[in-house]
Design an enzyme around this catalytic site. Structure first.
Site, PDB file in Angstrom:
ATOM      1  N   GLU A  36       0.796  -1.230   0.000  1.00 45.15           N
ATOM      2  CA  GLU A  36       0.000   0.000   0.000  1.00 45.15           C
ATOM      3  C   GLU A  36       0.823   1.272   0.000  1.00 45.15           C
ATOM      4  O   GLU A  36       0.720   2.084  -0.902  1.00 45.15           O
ATOM      5  CB  GLU A  36      -0.950   0.023   1.205  1.00 45.15           C
ATOM      6  CG  GLU A  36      -2.074  -0.982   1.107  1.00 45.15           C
ATOM      7  CD  GLU A  36      -3.091  -0.793   2.200  1.00 45.15           C
ATOM      8  OE1 GLU A  36      -3.968   0.077   2.060  1.00 45.15           O
ATOM      9  OE2 GLU A  36      -3.009  -1.520   3.211  1.00 45.15           O
ATOM     10  N   GLY A  40       4.036   2.518   6.198  1.00 48.37           N
ATOM     11  CA  GLY A  40       2.990   1.817   6.926  1.00 48.37           C
ATOM     12  C   GLY A  40       1.932   2.731   7.526  1.00 48.37           C
ATOM     13  O   GLY A  40       1.813   3.913   7.194  1.00 48.37           O
ATOM     14  N   CYS A  42       1.626   3.842  10.663  1.00 46.88           N
ATOM     15  CA  CYS A  42       2.134   4.883  11.565  1.00 46.88           C
ATOM     16  C   CYS A  42       2.413   6.179  10.823  1.00 46.88           C
ATOM     17  O   CYS A  42       1.934   7.250  11.205  1.00 46.88           O
ATOM     18  CB  CYS A  42       3.403   4.399  12.261  1.00 46.88           C
ATOM     19  SG  CYS A  42       4.200   5.679  13.263  1.00 46.88           S
ATOM     20  N   ILE A 199      -5.834   5.986  20.859  1.00 46.93           N
ATOM     21  CA  ILE A 199      -6.453   6.441  19.614  1.00 46.93           C
ATOM     22  C   ILE A 199      -7.752   7.192  19.903  1.00 46.93           C
ATOM     23  O   ILE A 199      -7.982   8.290  19.400  1.00 46.93           O
ATOM     24  CB  ILE A 199      -6.713   5.250  18.673  1.00 46.93           C
ATOM     25  CG1 ILE A 199      -5.389   4.645  18.186  1.00 46.93           C
ATOM     26  CG2 ILE A 199      -7.551   5.679  17.469  1.00 46.93           C
ATOM     27  CD1 ILE A 199      -5.548   3.351  17.395  1.00 46.93           C
ATOM     28  N   GLU A 202      -7.098  10.605  21.773  1.00 46.70           N
ATOM     29  CA  GLU A 202      -6.469  11.614  20.924  1.00 46.70           C
ATOM     30  C   GLU A 202      -7.476  12.231  19.958  1.00 46.70           C
ATOM     31  O   GLU A 202      -7.503  13.455  19.770  1.00 46.70           O
ATOM     32  CB  GLU A 202      -5.290  11.000  20.160  1.00 46.70           C
ATOM     33  CG  GLU A 202      -4.077  10.759  21.035  1.00 46.70           C
ATOM     34  CD  GLU A 202      -2.873  10.238  20.279  1.00 46.70           C
ATOM     35  OE1 GLU A 202      -1.864   9.954  20.934  1.00 46.70           O
ATOM     36  OE2 GLU A 202      -2.941  10.109  19.037  1.00 46.70           O
ATOM     37  N   GLU A 218     -16.443   4.334  27.524  1.00 47.69           N
ATOM     38  CA  GLU A 218     -15.369   3.405  27.869  1.00 47.69           C
ATOM     39  C   GLU A 218     -15.908   2.270  28.736  1.00 47.69           C
ATOM     40  O   GLU A 218     -16.638   2.493  29.707  1.00 47.69           O
ATOM     41  CB  GLU A 218     -14.250   4.134  28.611  1.00 47.69           C
ATOM     42  CG  GLU A 218     -13.188   3.253  29.245  1.00 47.69           C
ATOM     43  CD  GLU A 218     -12.518   2.294  28.268  1.00 47.69           C
ATOM     44  OE1 GLU A 218     -12.451   1.089  28.573  1.00 47.69           O
ATOM     45  OE2 GLU A 218     -12.065   2.754  27.204  1.00 47.69           O
ATOM     46  N   ASP A 326       3.439  -4.843  15.541  1.00 49.13           N
ATOM     47  CA  ASP A 326       2.052  -5.071  15.961  1.00 49.13           C
ATOM     48  C   ASP A 326       1.594  -6.498  15.697  1.00 49.13           C
ATOM     49  O   ASP A 326       0.850  -7.084  16.487  1.00 49.13           O
ATOM     50  CB  ASP A 326       1.110  -4.108  15.238  1.00 49.13           C
ATOM     51  CG  ASP A 326       1.269  -2.669  15.693  1.00 49.13           C
ATOM     52  OD1 ASP A 326       2.115  -2.414  16.570  1.00 49.13           O
ATOM     53  OD2 ASP A 326       0.555  -1.796  15.170  1.00 49.13           O
ATOM     54  N   ALA A 334       4.829   1.963  17.633  1.00 50.50           N
ATOM     55  CA  ALA A 334       5.827   2.060  16.569  1.00 50.50           C
ATOM     56  C   ALA A 334       7.243   1.888  17.099  1.00 50.50           C
ATOM     57  O   ALA A 334       8.074   1.193  16.492  1.00 50.50           O
ATOM     58  CB  ALA A 334       5.689   3.404  15.853  1.00 50.50           C
ATOM     59  N   HIS A 460      17.346  24.855  35.052  1.00 52.86           N
ATOM     60  CA  HIS A 460      16.264  25.715  35.536  1.00 52.86           C
ATOM     61  C   HIS A 460      16.185  26.957  34.666  1.00 52.86           C
ATOM     62  O   HIS A 460      17.213  27.517  34.307  1.00 52.86           O
ATOM     63  CB  HIS A 460      16.540  26.124  36.990  1.00 52.86           C
ATOM     64  CG  HIS A 460      15.578  27.147  37.513  1.00 52.86           C
ATOM     65  ND1 HIS A 460      14.321  26.806  37.966  1.00 52.86           N
ATOM     66  CD2 HIS A 460      15.688  28.503  37.644  1.00 52.86           C
ATOM     67  CE1 HIS A 460      13.693  27.904  38.356  1.00 52.86           C
ATOM     68  NE2 HIS A 460      14.508  28.942  38.168  1.00 52.86           N
TER      69      HIS A 460
END
Length: 481
Positions: A36, A40, A42, A199, A202, A218, A326, A334, A460
């Site tokens: 494709e 990929g 990601c 996912i 976000e 959820e 995966d 990733a 700092h």
């Protein structure tokens, strides 16, 4: 006669293309098969383009609060969805071209098509069995195509795809996966997000910044269930302050489709059902490995819950066949795929000193607003293991840089083994924590103790100072709180 290689890698995502580069560096004749798009999911549809979208959302959020910084914007700040999406796609296209360049630079053959394992050490590449989501057009010069290819070592790096729930399958119009959510042709007024992993959260954060009425559903008691409960609870409060509606311990049991809207039936753990009508629904209930149509069954390759079973070096139960990323199981990240691929190919090449991956030291990042990042054990898991622990916390509200940035809502939490002083977990929520977490990842890899962290000088004013303060707090020595 079949063209022969030392190594063939199936899939050019982060794991695949990085493994190919390392193989070439080690002097192995290498080819990579892609059906494709180079880079990929990601690079083309995941990590990178979502961060481009979230960057646009971040700038819009800042602009909408310009008054808090003593600034007045002339005119109204609005988001043009077409331009926001175009920028995101442009970022991916640039990096896609970069991967093609790296393949050429490292003399890696690109084989265009879909690979199937026919016997140990051999693949047959044919035309893709489904249309490409984003076809490589035109096909890069120098790529090979359909045919038979052999290699002593074949590495499967085919990645994963969105998981679909029966009866709530994405249709590309009313029910979206991340593919459609990433390139909307209009901005919906309302949205239901099913699932609050990285996912889901976000996209919920992005669309809320764009002014969309967002409801997250959820199944677990907490959003981002893999995170430390204290961090997750803090993040939820901040997300709700931004206007997100969050329903936990609930599931979408049914979705009714209208002409241009959906009605989600949301069932809570007590059996009560409420309906939510929205323009669109995003299905973000996880991903599953791409193990189909590879010929794994015929070769007797062991799989488990939709992923290929491997050892610590990527080996499957079939000699000469490996898997990474995966498709080889969680965590599906990733950076895990890249490192797993390097371990695999270095072991193949006989590089001395190669160690199996320690999954306890893989960081996780969620780029919502506020950001969340973590590595190692949560407090609950550490206690479940019977560990005697020390826990330190430090608030962004006490950090000068965070206050100056106008980003004073957040916290850093560190977990130490009380007996040894070993850092066994670090968890963060707040501005730029995805850039801070690597400091604790390095510390854990070096087996750094609390004493060494306490004697490290942090600059700092920075957000990173909070990392040290959290360590100090775990030992009753916090200075600026």
């Amino acid at each position: 006669m079949a063209q022969s290689y030392d190594v063939i890698i199936i899939g050019s995502g982060p794991g695949g293309y990085v493994t190919a580069i390392r193989a070439a560096q080690l002097g192995l004749k290498t080819a990579i098969v892609e059906r494709e798009h180079l880079g990929g999911i990601c690079l083309n549809w995941g990590c990178i383009p979502t961060k481009a979208l979230l960057r646009s959302a971040e700038i819009l959020d800042h602009a909408n609060h310009a008054k808090a910084y003593g600034l007045t914007l002339n005119g109204t700040m609005t988001a043009d969805v077409k331009d926001v999406v175009a920028r995101s796609r442009g970022v991916s296209a640039r990096l896609n071209g970069g991967v093609a360049f790296l393949m050429k630079k490292n003399k890696i053959d690109v084989i265009w098509g879909e690979a199937k394992l026919t016997k140990p050490g051999e693949i047959v590449v044919g035309a893709p069995s489904k249309p490409a989501v984003q076809p490589q057009n035109p096909v890069p010069k120098g790529v090979l195509g359909e045919g038979t290819y052999t290699a002593k070592h074949i590495i499967v790096a085919t990645g994963a795809r969105p998981r679909a729930l029966p009866g709530i399958e994405p249709d590309g119009k009313l029910i979206w996966t991340y593919f459609e959510a990433m390139k909307p042709d209009f901005m919906p007024k309302s949205l239901v997000v099913m699932g609050s992993g990285a996912i889901g959260i976000e996209f919920a954060s992005f669309y809320r910044s764009m002014g969309v009425d967002v409801t997250v559903v959820e199944l677990m008691p907490n959003i981002m269930p893999v995170e430390d409960v204290e961090i997750s609870t803090f993040a939820r409060k901040q997300l709700e302050k931004r206007g997100l509606k969050i329903i936990t311990e609930a599931k979408v049991s049914k979705v009714e489709k209208g002409a241009n809207a959906i009605t989600a039936h949301v069932e809570t753990k007590d059996g009560k059902v409420q309906t939510i009508t929205a323009d669109r629904l995003i299905s973000a209930v996880g991903v599953q490995g791409n193990i189909e149509n590879l010929g794994l069954e015929a070769l007797g390759v062991k799989t488990d819950r939709g992923c290929i079973v491997i050892d610590g070096y990527g080996k499957t139960n079939v000699p000469g066949l490996y898997a990474i990323g995966d498709v080889a199981g969680p965590p599906m990240l990733a950076h895990k795929a890249e490192h797993e691929g390097v371990i695999c190919i270095e072991k193949i090449a006989g590089v001395p000193g190669v160690h199996p991956m320690d999954k306890a030291k893989i960081p996780g990042c969620t780029y919502c607003n506020p950001q969340v990042a973590s590595v190692g054990l949560t407090e609950a898991k550490a206690k479940a293991e019977g560990r005697d622990i020390r826990v330190g916390r430090y608030s962004f509200a006490a950090n000068g840089k965070a206050i100056a940035l106008g980003e004073d809502q957040g916290m850093i939490k560190t977990i130490f083994d009380k007996k040894t002083g070993e850092l066994i977990g670090a968890h963060m929520v707040g501005a730029e924590v995805t850039e801070l977490i690597q400091g604790f990842v390095v510390a854990m890899n070096l087996e750094t103790t609390e004493e060494e962290l306490m004697h490290t000088i942090f600059p700092h004013p920075t957000l990173s100072e909070m990392m040290k303060e959290s360590v100090l707090d775990a030992y009753g020595k916090v200075l600026n709180a």
